[in-house]
Design an enzyme around this catalytic site. Structure first.
Site, mmCIF file in Angstrom:
data_model
loop_
_atom_site.group_PDB
_atom_site.id
_atom_site.type_symbol
_atom_site.label_atom_id
_atom_site.label_comp_id
_atom_site.label_asym_id
_atom_site.label_seq_id
_atom_site.Cartn_x
_atom_site.Cartn_y
_atom_site.Cartn_z
ATOM 1 N N TYR A 1 37.565 14.967 12.493
ATOM 2 C CA TYR A 1 37.224 14.076 13.598
ATOM 3 C C TYR A 1 37.918 12.715 13.487
ATOM 4 C CZ TYR A 1 33.225 17.314 14.151
ATOM 5 O OH TYR A 1 32.424 18.415 14.295
ATOM 6 N N LYS B 1 32.655 17.291 6.798
ATOM 7 C CA LYS B 1 33.205 18.636 6.612
ATOM 8 C C LYS B 1 34.640 18.546 6.104
ATOM 9 C CE LYS B 1 30.769 19.722 10.889
ATOM 10 N NZ LYS B 1 30.857 18.350 11.458
#
Length: 269
Positions: free
Chosen positions: A51, A76
């Site tokens: 992201y 993540k």
């Protein structure tokens, strides 16, 4: 079934995970959204290396005025990461929060050998106190079974695309049987509220379709991660604790046509 914005579930570590989270995918200026969410009572933020906003998440949490241990942060690592130990260290540095509550493998990309290598790196970081719980995302049953067959710790969480049009029954059933919590990404079907059954249920309970979808996830036992950059929508998405979807309407929502809307890479080898 009673929930509040403070409702939590228990993780294998003994720590608690809030049952509602804020997703920050495709949010290039995540600080205002996170501050708005935390101010309203959210205590769970979901980010990822992919992201490219881990630094903003860390900044928002540090500047929130709320104790670090009261905010649950997930990140993540990319599936297929060539040097997972370095990737983990870089993410931890960008977040700059001391530790991460939950660290997931973002996808099953890279093949079995790569997946196990990354999983072992996450377990090493957990053993060092840098991570509290470890899990996976977009993993099918066979991917989780690889971990179990290798004699390694079972994932605490599997985060997958989940909504009435992508119910992932086989994966959900497996996770529930094996004590793996299920998180729902894309719970708002990216704002497509055209389904007639969804609209009818929304009308019955006098709630916005987005609120019905979040409530559906909660009543299914999932941990939904609705995302928005709009403070008003962030507040609205959490206005789901003053109504219940009936068993009849839950059954109707559970039987909508299968229509995934995201990458959903669950069938990778």
């Amino acid at each position: 079934m009673s929930f509040t914005i403070a409702s939590t579930a228990k993780l294998p570590s003994g720590h608690s995970i809030p049952r509602l989270g804020l997703g920050v995918y495709r949010n290039n200026d995540a600080v205002p959204a996170i501050i708005a969410a935390l101010k309203h009572g959210y205590r769970h933020i979901d980010t990822a290396e992919m992201y490219k906003n881990e630094d903003a998440v860390g900044k928002a949490v540090r500047n929130s005025g709320i104790k670090r241990e009261e905010i649950f942060v997930t990140t993540k690592i990319l599936g297929g990461a060539a040097d997972p130990a370095t990737s983990i260290q870089k993410s931890l540095a960008r977040l700059d929060l001391g530790y991460v509550d939950l660290y997931l493998i973002h996808s099953p990309h890279g093949g079995k050998e790569s997946r196990l290598k990354i999983w072992k790196a996450l377990l090493d970081a957990k053993a060092q106190g840098k991570i509290r719980d470890v899990g996976v995302s977009n993993f099918n049953v066979k991917h989780i079974e690889e971990i179990r067959e290798a004699g390694l710790e079972t994932p605490a969480v599997n985060q997958i695309e989940l909504h009435p049009f992508c119910t992932q029954g086989t994966i959900v059933d497996y996770c529930e049987r094996n004590g793996i919590l299920v998180e729902a990404y894309c719970p708002l079907v990216r704002g497509d509220f055209s389904d007639p059954v969804l609209r009818e249920v929304s009308k019955k309970v006098n709630k916005h379709p987005a609120q019905v979808l979040v409530r559906w996830s909660l009543q299914r036992g999932f941990i939904p991660l609705p995302k928005s950059e709009n403070p008003e929508r962030i507040v609205s998405n959490a206005d789901v604790y003053d109504f219940t979807i009936s068993e009849e309407d839950m059954a109707a929502l559970n039987n909508r046509p299968h229509a995934p809307i995201s990458w959903n890479p669950i069938d990778l080898d």
